[in-house]
Design an enzyme around this catalytic site. Sequence first.
Site: not given
Ligand code: F6P
Length: 319
Positions: A11, A72, A103, A125, A127, A129, A171
Amino acid sequence: MKKIGILTSGGDAPGMNAAIRAVVRKAIYHNVEVYGIKNGFQGLIEGNIEEMNVGSVGDIIQRGGTVLLTSRSEEFKTDEGQQKAIEQLNKFEIEGLVIIGGDGSFRGAQKLTEKGYPCIGIPGTIDNDIPGTDFTIGFDTALNTVIEAIDKIRDTATSHERTYIIEVMGRDAGDIALWAGLSGGAESILIPESKEDFDGIVNRLKRGKERGKKHSIIVVAEGVGSGFNFGDRIQEATGLETRVTVLGYIQRGGSPTASDRVLASRLGGRAVELLLENKAGRMVGIQNNQLIDHDILEVLSDEHSVDLGMYNLSKELSI
Ligand code: F6P
């Protein structure tokens, strides 16, 4: 080291561009060539790689997102994908790789490290985390986006005398919810790291109503579950008119705060220093405002934890 590569993965987070700029400029300052890998690990597998120069990172320090693009990659999770990535790095004669991400990206960096390829991870990130660092790039900007939204929702909440549930990202971590809830003056905060006290929340809302409170704000971390379900339960238990807002991807965008730009610049600079010192297989971070680095293979085995002291304080402040 004479040639290094850089990529962003997972992300996106505000401040990633400031980190890219720092890595590119610091490397060039030390006469090291830098190759930008587009679209994360997927782009690496596909050889989407080009040399960067001082101008490639001009006018990006203030921009959200990542100029290197991100993804990803499922293919990179396979042994074959990782081998292809290393073949591309060898083909371009890139001797070390800086990976900026969360992560999942760190797990990717671990795979390359296990295969003997020199990597440095920079935590990026929203998050917050990643264990081993007090802050990740993007968290502060996301937090400021969330409190701006809370302040706005508070206006309409007061006018209509409603209860608002605000679901935020993070997350499995509660950092965005906790910090935004405390700084936004929320009545209650729900985070995955602490058991929900539903009766306590309901009683607090009822007490507030009795003493003439015009509105209530409850911040819910996405890791706890759906804000909409929680809103239904609250409305049913309290009889108060309740509305739900899911902030979503707005939290990932926007110009990085000064704090994120400084953090990104410092971490980016340190990542290059480590490669120049031949200290690969590390993750850079910040603890007590000091730059630190940890073994990238060990860092994810630690648990990320939220500050429960802050969580308890938020309860005391919203009596
Ligand atoms: O890790 C960043 C984040 O925005 C999280 O807060 C969220 O759960 C996730 O990515 C969403 O992922 P995607 O962009 O694959 O929908």
